[in-house]
Design a protein around this motif. Sequence first.
Motif, mmCIF file in Angstrom:
data_model
loop_
_atom_site.group_PDB
_atom_site.id
_atom_site.type_symbol
_atom_site.label_atom_id
_atom_site.label_comp_id
_atom_site.label_asym_id
_atom_site.label_seq_id
_atom_site.Cartn_x
_atom_site.Cartn_y
_atom_site.Cartn_z
ATOM 1 N N ASP A 76 -0.047 2.020 10.492
ATOM 2 C CA ASP A 76 -1.072 0.966 10.517
ATOM 3 C C ASP A 76 -0.830 0.030 9.333
ATOM 4 O O ASP A 76 -0.057 0.369 8.425
ATOM 5 C CB ASP A 76 -2.456 1.619 10.389
ATOM 6 N N GLU A 77 -1.498 -1.114 9.340
ATOM 7 C CA GLU A 77 -1.400 -2.001 8.183
ATOM 8 C C GLU A 77 -2.700 -2.779 8.028
ATOM 9 O O GLU A 77 -3.452 -2.957 8.994
ATOM 10 C CB GLU A 77 -0.223 -2.987 8.291
ATOM 11 N N SER A 78 -2.949 -3.199 6.788
ATOM 12 C CA SER A 78 -4.109 -4.078 6.559
ATOM 13 C C SER A 78 -3.634 -5.265 5.735
ATOM 14 O O SER A 78 -2.780 -5.130 4.849
ATOM 15 C CB SER A 78 -5.216 -3.309 5.836
ATOM 16 N N VAL A 79 -4.164 -6.425 6.065
ATOM 17 C CA VAL A 79 -3.775 -7.663 5.387
ATOM 18 C C VAL A 79 -4.978 -8.158 4.586
ATOM 19 O O VAL A 79 -6.106 -8.179 5.091
ATOM 20 C CB VAL A 79 -3.337 -8.734 6.420
ATOM 21 N N ALA A 81 -7.560 -10.681 2.505
ATOM 22 C CA ALA A 81 -8.234 -11.889 2.993
ATOM 23 C C ALA A 81 -7.386 -13.145 2.754
ATOM 24 O O ALA A 81 -7.367 -14.051 3.587
ATOM 25 C CB ALA A 81 -9.592 -12.027 2.300
ATOM 26 N N ASP A 82 -6.662 -13.177 1.615
ATOM 27 C CA ASP A 82 -5.849 -14.378 1.348
ATOM 28 C C ASP A 82 -4.485 -14.305 2.046
ATOM 29 O O ASP A 82 -3.672 -15.226 1.923
ATOM 30 C CB ASP A 82 -5.658 -14.585 -0.158
ATOM 31 N N GLY A 83 -4.226 -13.217 2.761
ATOM 32 C CA GLY A 83 -2.991 -13.087 3.542
ATOM 33 C C GLY A 83 -1.767 -12.787 2.702
ATOM 34 O O GLY A 83 -0.660 -12.724 3.244
ATOM 35 N N LYS A 84 -1.943 -12.546 1.384
ATOM 36 C CA LYS A 84 -0.762 -12.400 0.528
ATOM 37 C C LYS A 84 -0.429 -10.943 0.185
ATOM 38 O O LYS A 84 0.604 -10.665 -0.418
ATOM 39 C CB LYS A 84 -0.957 -13.206 -0.758
ATOM 40 N N THR A 85 -1.330 -10.024 0.530
ATOM 41 C CA THR A 85 -1.071 -8.606 0.244
ATOM 42 C C THR A 85 -1.187 -7.801 1.538
ATOM 43 O O THR A 85 -2.195 -7.908 2.239
ATOM 44 C CB THR A 85 -2.072 -8.067 -0.799
ATOM 45 N N ILE A 86 -0.150 -7.023 1.797
ATOM 46 C CA ILE A 86 -0.139 -6.226 3.026
ATOM 47 C C ILE A 86 0.066 -4.760 2.655
ATOM 48 O O ILE A 86 1.019 -4.420 1.944
ATOM 49 C CB ILE A 86 0.972 -6.708 3.977
ATOM 50 N N VAL A 87 -0.854 -3.934 3.071
ATOM 51 C CA VAL A 87 -0.751 -2.503 2.791
ATOM 52 C C VAL A 87 -0.360 -1.801 4.096
ATOM 53 O O VAL A 87 -1.062 -1.907 5.099
ATOM 54 C CB VAL A 87 -2.093 -1.947 2.256
ATOM 55 N N ILE A 88 0.779 -1.123 4.034
ATOM 56 C CA ILE A 88 1.291 -0.460 5.241
ATOM 57 C C ILE A 88 1.142 1.053 5.086
ATOM 58 O O ILE A 88 1.613 1.635 4.107
ATOM 59 C CB ILE A 88 2.778 -0.809 5.463
ATOM 60 N N GLY A 135 1.092 5.081 -2.655
ATOM 61 C CA GLY A 135 0.648 6.392 -2.199
ATOM 62 C C GLY A 135 1.862 7.077 -1.604
ATOM 63 O O GLY A 135 2.905 6.450 -1.408
ATOM 64 N N ASP A 136 1.749 8.376 -1.310
ATOM 65 C CA ASP A 136 2.903 9.083 -0.734
ATOM 66 C C ASP A 136 3.327 8.468 0.590
ATOM 67 O O ASP A 136 4.498 8.452 0.940
ATOM 68 C CB ASP A 136 2.563 10.555 -0.513
ATOM 69 N N TYR A 137 2.325 7.999 1.310
ATOM 70 C CA TYR A 137 2.609 7.429 2.637
ATOM 71 C C TYR A 137 2.004 6.031 2.752
ATOM 72 O O TYR A 137 1.462 5.671 3.790
ATOM 73 C CB TYR A 137 2.066 8.364 3.738
ATOM 74 N N GLU A 138 2.103 5.282 1.680
ATOM 75 C CA GLU A 138 1.534 3.930 1.691
ATOM 76 C C GLU A 138 2.416 3.001 0.861
ATOM 77 O O GLU A 138 2.819 3.330 -0.249
ATOM 78 C CB GLU A 138 0.116 3.950 1.114
ATOM 79 N N VAL A 139 2.713 1.843 1.433
ATOM 80 C CA VAL A 139 3.551 0.849 0.752
ATOM 81 C C VAL A 139 2.800 -0.477 0.739
ATOM 82 O O VAL A 139 2.180 -0.848 1.741
ATOM 83 C CB VAL A 139 4.897 0.679 1.493
ATOM 84 N N THR A 140 2.860 -1.171 -0.408
ATOM 85 C CA THR A 140 2.155 -2.457 -0.514
ATOM 86 C C THR A 140 3.170 -3.573 -0.752
ATOM 87 O O THR A 140 3.995 -3.494 -1.658
ATOM 88 C CB THR A 140 1.133 -2.419 -1.665
ATOM 89 N N LEU A 141 3.095 -4.589 0.113
ATOM 90 C CA LEU A 141 3.946 -5.760 -0.026
ATOM 91 C C LEU A 141 3.102 -6.898 -0.581
ATOM 92 O O LEU A 141 2.015 -7.165 -0.068
ATOM 93 C CB LEU A 141 4.515 -6.202 1.328
ATOM 94 N N SER A 142 3.593 -7.549 -1.628
ATOM 95 C CA SER A 142 2.879 -8.707 -2.191
ATOM 96 C C SER A 142 3.711 -9.956 -1.985
ATOM 97 O O SER A 142 4.908 -9.973 -2.318
ATOM 98 C CB SER A 142 2.626 -8.489 -3.684
ATOM 99 N N PHE A 143 3.089 -10.980 -1.453
ATOM 100 C CA PHE A 143 3.780 -12.246 -1.182
ATOM 101 C C PHE A 143 3.284 -13.325 -2.135
ATOM 102 O O PHE A 143 2.143 -13.278 -2.605
ATOM 103 C CB PHE A 143 3.515 -12.689 0.264
ATOM 104 N N ASN A 144 4.152 -14.311 -2.403
ATOM 105 C CA ASN A 144 3.700 -15.418 -3.257
ATOM 106 C C ASN A 144 2.917 -16.457 -2.458
ATOM 107 O O ASN A 144 2.264 -17.328 -3.022
ATOM 108 C CB ASN A 144 4.876 -16.076 -3.994
ATOM 109 N N ALA A 145 3.001 -16.379 -1.139
ATOM 110 C CA ALA A 145 2.202 -17.253 -0.266
ATOM 111 C C ALA A 145 2.137 -16.565 1.082
ATOM 112 O O ALA A 145 2.872 -15.599 1.318
ATOM 113 C CB ALA A 145 2.875 -18.629 -0.126
#
Lengths: 512, 315
Positions: A76-79, A81-88, A135-145
């Motif tokens: 699963d993933e969550s984005v 509110a500003d669309g710049k951080t995605i937690v998978i 987290g052990d099973y969680e990855v966070t992607l950060s975008f500049n935009a």
Amino acid sequence: MKIKAYLKTAVIVTSMSVAGSVLAEGTLRYATVGEPPSLDQQVVTSDLATTIAHHMFEGLYTFNANNAPVGLLAADESVSADGKTIVISLRDNVTFHNGKQMTSLDVVASLNRWLEHGSRGKLLSDNITSVEATGDYEVTLSFNAVFGPWQNLMAFINGGPAIYPSEIAAAAGKAPIAPSDYIGTGPYKFNEWKANRYVELVRHDAYNSPVGVADGYGGARDANFETLRFIPVPDVGTRISGLKAGDYDYAENIPGDLFAELDADENVRTILNGGPIFGLVFMNSKEGPLKENFALRRAIQTALNKDTALRIAAGPEKLWRANGSFLPEGNVWYSKSGIEKFSEGNAAKAKEMAAAAGYAGEPIKFMVSTNYAFHYDKAVVYTKQLAQAGFNIDLQVYDWATLIKKRSQPDQWDLFFTHHGFVPDPILISAMSDNYPGWWSTPEKAALKAEFTGTADKAKRAVTWNKLQALIYEQVPTMKTGDIYTYNIASAKLKGLAPSTLIWPHFWGVSK
Amino acid sequence: MSVFIIKRLLSLIPTLLLASMLIFLFVHLIPGDPAAVLLGDLATPEEVAALTTEMGLDEPVYLQYYYWLSHVLQGDLGTSIFFQVPVSTVIGDGAETSILLALMTMIWIITIGLPLGILAASRHGTFVDQLCSGGAMMAASVPTFWLGLYLILIFSVGLGWLPSSGFPSLTDDGGVFNLRYLILPSLALAAPNAALIIRLVRSSMLDVAREDFVRTARAKGLHPTRIAVKHVFRNALIAVVAAFGFTFAALISEAVVTETVFSLPGIGRLVVQSILRRDYPVIQGVILVIVVLYMTINLLVDLAYARLDPRVSLK
């Protein structure tokens, strides 16, 4: 005594044939056109490599039958509110072929290697600021935009972010990883690569399939065959005869002129590739007479009748479409913008346009390779059509390795022929990269590209893609030459095969 | 004779050195580079350059040659860029197929070509001679790929007697029975070569039959079969032995069309594929091995001459 010896030999041979056929039940024998350069999915973009390797390597996402991204190793993933951080969130029941459980550390190491060295990683790396294990099973992607196509890029395994064990990904550089390090999470694992003989994968018995009904590359992946064997059979006649003789179960890349005959054969199934490939003629934006001379490029475009070349190169009409849209009809990215200029075939008009653009008969170097028959066939037709419109075309014929070397040297060419596989997002089209030979990099392109990637709203992105396609027909960095639906053939004994492939054939869910 | 062999072996050294230089130079003169082929269509020139450096291919050619040669002298032909295994392993794998294919083809050539050549010569000017010569001309004229495809259509697709293509190693499942994979390709390859041997044996035997010593043998009243076998055939064999030697070498190194049609993992196809991929270490290794093969066969042919013809002395 002699009779006894003969009988003994006959029994041995018969038992061997029977043993062979029992073995064949558990083995899929796929006749390929050649051998892939490597199976490292992060850096290699060969379609043959992906056809083999996507049974071994998996990414966080893949595509369903509608070419929409769906979770594979990602649960699963969550984005934000500003669309710049995605937690998978990752699936917690995935094991690598070496028995190690997959965690976020493996995903982070793999994504980092792909962002730095992956063939398509650079499309994302300019926009991403960090990839972290949260987290052990969680990855966070950060975008500049906001970066709209992130999920499509992650889902495209060809030159994409395949997930490898962290120790392998961290040690790998630009060079493809060695076969001994082909360790993935897929339903099949690497067994052996015998040069010129075969690449063999065997079932990964500890595989935990994603849940859900199989849908495109998504959903359940049932490995029914014990072994998948990919055998290089360069001669097409042998691929066809071998399949008819029962030596192969599946054979790829069959010429169009044999389609009707094979389609009518009840022992053979013809399987169209759902995603068409399309030829592209790139123009040199760095040097030569076509540099920044958009008017002259449009004159060349106007001279060409793509239908004629498609008919000659692809054969029956079922196997090609004179489609000017970069993505095929029915696809969410299908666009009619600019396509009226796709195949005018008007030599007189082209001549006038060329004169108005200042063309005075300078030679135009057109490079093509004979490695792909349809490249050469089309290039010959185009050369004739351009000559009729008064262009002085210097057709230069090379083998593929020489062509790709020469095309990196801007002073060596003005036009070159290549082709593109189907892509589920226009951002993956090679002309969208400023670094791809041709080096199309104009302010108009940069502005529209930023608009295209700067939103996750699919409707807005589609509108911008219309503008981008119109710009391609205006500035002509490349000319699309039409869609070709290649096809493969399979034994009628295979069960579970879809009537067409999505992009690359896959053999989970297939048996015989 | 041993002095001759030692001299010939010593003469191999400068020849091999020169050959290795030429091979290396020509291979590196071919445009294109393996890094670009490996990375594919989307790689930028910068990425290709980086990988070229990583593989050591941006060094001056003479330095690369020096490194390569120093490894070769230690028995290390290098590592295949694409398969990432030692070149000797890749060549060994291809050599198994090529040598077995060449041996099986030679069996067909000897069992078909020699008897028919002798028959044509001994029935010179008769219908049998015309039949043998005509058949040989036809076999020599048929393209190998065409014959191969028809053999597949008849014996694999139609009758289902033999496999259509491929060749599992003798060490794989099936063992020695895997030789059945080579029956059709060896027949396709044997046809034009057997035809040449038929013609060669026939013409050589007819030439020898006109010699004085044969006339003398006939005058002495020797049996015609004894004259044909002991005097004519043995002397005609001198020319045939040379043809056998070089046919065998050519079958190993130049059977690329047959290997492609029957999808055999042999040396010929390996060279062509390696050139297309610019797999320099494999191209260099295979060509070097082929050069050694030709030199060895040349030496063996010379030794055979001396054995067959007492007039030839090896000095």
